[in-house]
Write a protein that holds these residues in place. Structure first.
Motif, PDB file in Angstrom:
ATOM      1  N   THR A 118      19.191  10.838   8.300  1.00 45.75           N
ATOM      2  CA  THR A 118      19.349   9.715   7.369  1.00 45.75           C
ATOM      3  C   THR A 118      18.354   9.816   6.225  1.00 45.75           C
ATOM      4  O   THR A 118      18.709   9.624   5.049  1.00 45.75           O
ATOM      5  CB  THR A 118      19.171   8.379   8.112  1.00 45.75           C
ATOM      6  OG1 THR A 118      20.172   8.264   9.126  1.00 45.75           O
ATOM      7  CG2 THR A 118      19.286   7.196   7.159  1.00 45.75           C
TER       8      THR A 118
ATOM      9  N   HIS B 202      23.793   1.630   4.689  1.00 46.55           N
ATOM     10  CA  HIS B 202      24.034   2.572   5.790  1.00 46.55           C
ATOM     11  C   HIS B 202      23.522   2.020   7.117  1.00 46.55           C
ATOM     12  O   HIS B 202      24.232   2.044   8.129  1.00 46.55           O
ATOM     13  CB  HIS B 202      23.351   3.902   5.471  1.00 46.55           C
ATOM     14  CG  HIS B 202      23.538   4.963   6.512  1.00 46.55           C
ATOM     15  ND1 HIS B 202      24.751   5.572   6.749  1.00 46.55           N
ATOM     16  CD2 HIS B 202      22.659   5.518   7.397  1.00 46.55           C
ATOM     17  CE1 HIS B 202      24.617   6.462   7.717  1.00 46.55           C
ATOM     18  NE2 HIS B 202      23.353   6.440   8.129  1.00 46.55           N
TER      19      HIS B 202
ATOM     20  N   GLY C 246      22.127   2.342  -0.979  1.00 48.85           N
ATOM     21  CA  GLY C 246      22.884   3.156  -0.039  1.00 48.85           C
ATOM     22  C   GLY C 246      22.237   3.213   1.319  1.00 48.85           C
ATOM     23  O   GLY C 246      22.919   3.126   2.355  1.00 48.85           O
ATOM     24  N   PHE C 247      20.919   3.348   1.348  1.00 44.88           N
ATOM     25  CA  PHE C 247      20.198   3.379   2.625  1.00 44.88           C
ATOM     26  C   PHE C 247      20.383   2.081   3.399  1.00 44.88           C
ATOM     27  O   PHE C 247      20.707   2.091   4.595  1.00 44.88           O
ATOM     28  CB  PHE C 247      18.712   3.631   2.378  1.00 44.88           C
ATOM     29  CG  PHE C 247      17.852   3.423   3.604  1.00 44.88           C
ATOM     30  CD1 PHE C 247      17.818   4.377   4.600  1.00 44.88           C
ATOM     31  CD2 PHE C 247      17.100   2.259   3.753  1.00 44.88           C
ATOM     32  CE1 PHE C 247      17.035   4.185   5.740  1.00 44.88           C
ATOM     33  CE2 PHE C 247      16.320   2.057   4.882  1.00 44.88           C
ATOM     34  CZ  PHE C 247      16.288   3.022   5.875  1.00 44.88           C
TER      35      PHE C 247
ATOM     36  N   LYS D  45      20.107   4.728  -4.410  1.00 52.15           N
ATOM     37  CA  LYS D  45      19.736   5.320  -3.124  1.00 52.15           C
ATOM     38  C   LYS D  45      19.172   4.262  -2.170  1.00 52.15           C
ATOM     39  O   LYS D  45      19.461   4.285  -0.969  1.00 52.15           O
ATOM     40  CB  LYS D  45      18.720   6.440  -3.328  1.00 52.15           C
ATOM     41  CG  LYS D  45      19.296   7.686  -3.974  1.00 52.15           C
ATOM     42  CD  LYS D  45      20.246   8.425  -3.028  1.00 52.15           C
ATOM     43  CE  LYS D  45      20.694   9.755  -3.597  1.00 52.15           C
ATOM     44  NZ  LYS D  45      21.570  10.507  -2.680  1.00 52.15           N
TER      45      LYS D  45
ATOM     46  N   ASN E 172      13.316  10.292  -5.470  1.00 56.26           N
ATOM     47  CA  ASN E 172      14.541  10.370  -6.264  1.00 56.26           C
ATOM     48  C   ASN E 172      14.198  10.240  -7.742  1.00 56.26           C
ATOM     49  O   ASN E 172      13.157   9.675  -8.110  1.00 56.26           O
ATOM     50  CB  ASN E 172      15.527   9.261  -5.872  1.00 56.26           C
ATOM     51  CG  ASN E 172      16.256   9.569  -4.574  1.00 56.26           C
ATOM     52  OD1 ASN E 172      17.156  10.407  -4.535  1.00 56.26           O
ATOM     53  ND2 ASN E 172      15.860   8.887  -3.500  1.00 56.26           N
TER      54      ASN E 172
ATOM     55  N   LYS F 212      19.302  12.403   3.782  1.00 55.60           N
ATOM     56  CA  LYS F 212      20.457  12.008   2.982  1.00 55.60           C
ATOM     57  C   LYS F 212      20.056  11.185   1.767  1.00 55.60           C
ATOM     58  O   LYS F 212      20.665  11.304   0.691  1.00 55.60           O
ATOM     59  CB  LYS F 212      21.439  11.207   3.857  1.00 55.60           C
ATOM     60  CG  LYS F 212      22.675  10.706   3.124  1.00 55.60           C
ATOM     61  CD  LYS F 212      23.604   9.955   4.075  1.00 55.60           C
ATOM     62  CE  LYS F 212      24.842   9.432   3.351  1.00 55.60           C
ATOM     63  NZ  LYS F 212      25.759   8.701   4.280  1.00 55.60           N
ATOM     64  N   PHE F 213      19.023  10.380   1.910  1.00 54.45           N
ATOM     65  CA  PHE F 213      18.661   9.447   0.839  1.00 54.45           C
ATOM     66  C   PHE F 213      17.373   9.816   0.107  1.00 54.45           C
ATOM     67  O   PHE F 213      17.017   9.166  -0.881  1.00 54.45           O
ATOM     68  CB  PHE F 213      18.553   8.024   1.402  1.00 54.45           C
ATOM     69  CG  PHE F 213      19.866   7.476   1.871  1.00 54.45           C
ATOM     70  CD1 PHE F 213      20.806   7.017   0.954  1.00 54.45           C
ATOM     71  CD2 PHE F 213      20.193   7.456   3.219  1.00 54.45           C
ATOM     72  CE1 PHE F 213      22.035   6.524   1.379  1.00 54.45           C
ATOM     73  CE2 PHE F 213      21.427   6.968   3.655  1.00 54.45           C
ATOM     74  CZ  PHE F 213      22.345   6.510   2.730  1.00 54.45           C
TER      75      PHE F 213
ATOM     76  N   ILE G 266      11.974   6.717  -0.572  1.00 58.86           N
ATOM     77  CA  ILE G 266      13.244   6.750  -1.306  1.00 58.86           C
ATOM     78  C   ILE G 266      12.983   6.586  -2.801  1.00 58.86           C
ATOM     79  O   ILE G 266      13.609   7.268  -3.635  1.00 58.86           O
ATOM     80  CB  ILE G 266      14.198   5.653  -0.788  1.00 58.86           C
ATOM     81  CG1 ILE G 266      14.601   5.940   0.666  1.00 58.86           C
ATOM     82  CG2 ILE G 266      15.452   5.554  -1.661  1.00 58.86           C
ATOM     83  CD1 ILE G 266      15.373   4.819   1.330  1.00 58.86           C
TER      84      ILE G 266
ATOM     85  N   ASP H 111      18.380   7.280 -10.152  1.00 61.79           N
ATOM     86  CA  ASP H 111      19.062   7.270  -8.860  1.00 61.79           C
ATOM     87  C   ASP H 111      18.420   6.348  -7.838  1.00 61.79           C
ATOM     88  O   ASP H 111      18.989   6.124  -6.761  1.00 61.79           O
ATOM     89  CB  ASP H 111      19.085   8.693  -8.279  1.00 61.79           C
ATOM     90  CG  ASP H 111      19.829   9.673  -9.167  1.00 61.79           C
ATOM     91  OD1 ASP H 111      20.756   9.238  -9.868  1.00 61.79           O
ATOM     92  OD2 ASP H 111      19.467  10.865  -9.157  1.00 61.79           O
ATOM     93  N   ARG H 112      17.250   5.815  -8.123  1.00 56.00           N
ATOM     94  CA  ARG H 112      16.454   5.152  -7.086  1.00 56.00           C
ATOM     95  C   ARG H 112      17.098   3.887  -6.538  1.00 56.00           C
ATOM     96  O   ARG H 112      17.167   3.697  -5.320  1.00 56.00           O
ATOM     97  CB  ARG H 112      15.057   4.848  -7.640  1.00 56.00           C
ATOM     98  CG  ARG H 112      14.227   6.094  -7.866  1.00 56.00           C
ATOM     99  CD  ARG H 112      12.950   5.805  -8.639  1.00 56.00           C
ATOM    100  NE  ARG H 112      12.209   7.043  -8.899  1.00 56.00           N
ATOM    101  CZ  ARG H 112      11.177   7.124  -9.721  1.00 56.00           C
ATOM    102  NH1 ARG H 112      10.765   6.039 -10.385  1.00 56.00           N
ATOM    103  NH2 ARG H 112      10.557   8.277  -9.898  1.00 56.00           N
TER     104      ARG H 112
END
Length: 378
Positions: A146, A71, A67-68, A64, A56, A149-150, A52, A60-61
C-alpha cells in the motif's frame, strides 16, 4: 508558492490512527493556498501522511492522500448500508451515530482494514513463543505494498522536502529518528516502524533492529523543530488528540479521556517550553552584543553564544476536536463516512486559520515566537 517571509515552513503531524484523515484536509487547504512545506515530520499515522506528501510531486500530493484514505476506508457493503439507512438514523442524533461508529469500529477490529492490517485468527496467546504471530494481534504485511502504491520513494529521498519520522528501538528503548538527510534512505520499513503500535501491530525490522511506534515515547514532533532552531520558521502543528476535554461521566468516557491525554503528549507544555527557550536565546544574543571583547572569547560565553539566535517562529496549532459520539474507538473507526468528516474538519480549520493573515507574518515580540489556535477562537 506563497512567500510568508519565513525561511522555511514546517508541517508536523501527530499520530492518531483513523483520525489522520484530518491531516489530509489540512494539507489540501495548505496546497490550495500555495503553501508548500519544505520540512514534513510525522509520527505513526502522521508519518504515513507525511511520507505521502514528501514522497510525491506537488501536483500529485492531494490526490495521493485522497487515494490512500479512500483505499483503507473501502468497505463496499458497510458503505452501502450507511448510505442507504443514514436518513433513518438521523432522527436519533448522536446516539444513532454513536451506534453506527461502534459497529464500524467492530468491523475494523474483527475484519481488519483494507491494505493496512488483518487480524491473526488464532490468538497470539496460543502461538509459539518467539514467533511473529505471538507478539501482535494483527498482520501488517500487506501494508508495504500500500505504501509503495501511494509513495514514490525516489521522490521522498531526492531531498526536495525534508522528511522526519521516529520509532522506538524495542530492545534498547531508545527513541530513534529516521530522516532523508545525511545519506540515510527512507524506505517503507521506516514508515511502517513509526506506526507499529503495540500490542496491536507487530514490530518492524529496520537495519536488523526491531522498532515500535514512536508515539510510545512521544506523539508530538514539535521538539524536533525546537532542537533544530536555526532559521525563521513557520510551523503548522497538526494534532489529532486534544489535551483539553470534559470530565468523564462513565468508565467508557474515562478510557476515552485517558487516551486523549496520553496521546496529546503535552503539546501545550512543549510549546510553552519552546517559547521560554527562545526567549532565553534572544536575551543572550542581545547580551552578547554588549559584552567587552575579552569576555566574548571566554569558552563558556562562546558556548552560550552558539546556542543563542535572533530567529523567530510562528506556531499554528490545528487540533482535531472529536465529536462526542466518536468515543473510545475513534482512532480505529475506519468508515468512509467518518473519514470524510475528519478530512472536511481539517480543511475547514486550516482555511479559517489562514484567513487570519497575521499567522503568515513574522512576530515582532521580544521572545520571537507567537502561537495561534485560531480555529477555536484563541
Amino acid at each position: 508558492m506563497v512567500r510568508t517571509g519565513f525561511d522555511h515552513e514546517v508541517l508536523l503531524l501527530q499520530g492518531g490512527g483513523a483520525l489522520g484523515a484530518y491531516q489530509g484536509g489540512v494539507y489540501q487547504a495548505l496546497a490550495e493556498a500555495n503553501i508548500a512545506p519544505d520540512w514534513v515530520g510525522g509520527i505513526s499515522i502522521g508519518a504515513i501522511n507525511g511520507a505521502i506528501i514528501a514522497g510525491n510531486k506537488p501536483a500529485d500530493r492531494v490526490g495521493k492522500l485522497q487515494g490512500f484514505w479512500e483505499h483503507i476506508t473501502s468497505n463496499p457493503i458497510w458503505d452501502s448500508f450507511t448510505t442507504m439507512y443514514q436518513p433513518f438514523f438521523a432522527p436519533g442524533g448522536e446516539n444513532a451515530r454513536s451506534f453506527l461508529n461502534q459497529v464500524s469500529a467492530s468491523i475494523s477490529t474483527f475484519a481488519g482494514v483494507p491494505g493496512f492490517l488483518k487480524p491473526h485468527y488464532i490468538s497470539p496467546f496460543f502461538m509459539p513463543s518467539g514467533s511473529p504471530d505471538a507478539t501482535s494481534y494483527y498482520d501488517t504485511s500487506e501494508f508495504k505494498g500500500t505504501l509503495e502504491k501511494f509513495i514514490d520513494f525516489d521522490v521522498l529521498n531526492n531531498g526536495s522536502v525534508r522528511y522526519t519520522t521516529s520509532a522506538v528501538n524495542v530492545r534498547s528503548g531508545n527513541y530513534t529518528i529516521f530522516e532523508n538527510t545525511g545519506g540515510q534512505r527512507i524506505g517503507p520499513q521506516h514508515v511502517m516502524a513509526s506506526g507499529a503500535l503495540p500490542p496491536a501491530l507487530p514490530a518492524v525490522v529496520v537495519d536488523g533492529e526491531q522498532y515500535w511506534d514512536g508515539g510510545v515515547i512521544s506523539n508530538t514532533p514539535l521538539e524536533w523543530v525546537m532542537n533544530d532552531a536555526n532559521k525563521d520558521t513557520l510551523v503548522f502543528q497538526v494534532d489529532l488528540w486534544s489535551a483539553e476535554g470534559e470530565f468523564p461521566k462513565d468508565m467508557l468516557e474515562v478510557m476515552t479521556r485517558q487516551k486523549e491525554i496520553q496521546y496529546s503528549s503535552r503539546t501545550r507544555s512543549m510549546t510553552d517550553r519552546f517559547k521560554h527557550t527562545q526567549m532565553l536565546r534572544h536575551a543572550f544574543a542581545e547580551l552578547y552584543e554588549k559584552l567587552p571583547p575579552e569576555l566574548k572569547n571566554d569558552p563558556q560565553v562562546e558556548m552560550l553564544h552558539a546556542a543563542s539566535d535572533y530567529n523567530v517562529y510562528n506556531i499554528v496549532h490545528l487540533i482535531y476536536r472529536a465529536k462526542h459520539y466518536e468515543g473510545y474507538s475513534k482512532d480505529y473507526e475506519f468508515s468512509r463516512m467518518s473519514m470524510e468528516e475528519h478530512w472536511k474538519s481539517g480543511y475547514t480549520d486550516t482555511v479559517n486559520s489562514l484567513a487570519h493573515k497575521e499567522v503568515l507574518k513574522k512576530p515582532d515580540c521580544a521572545e520571537g515566537i507567537m502561537t495561534y489556535d485560531i480555529a477555536v477562537g484563541k
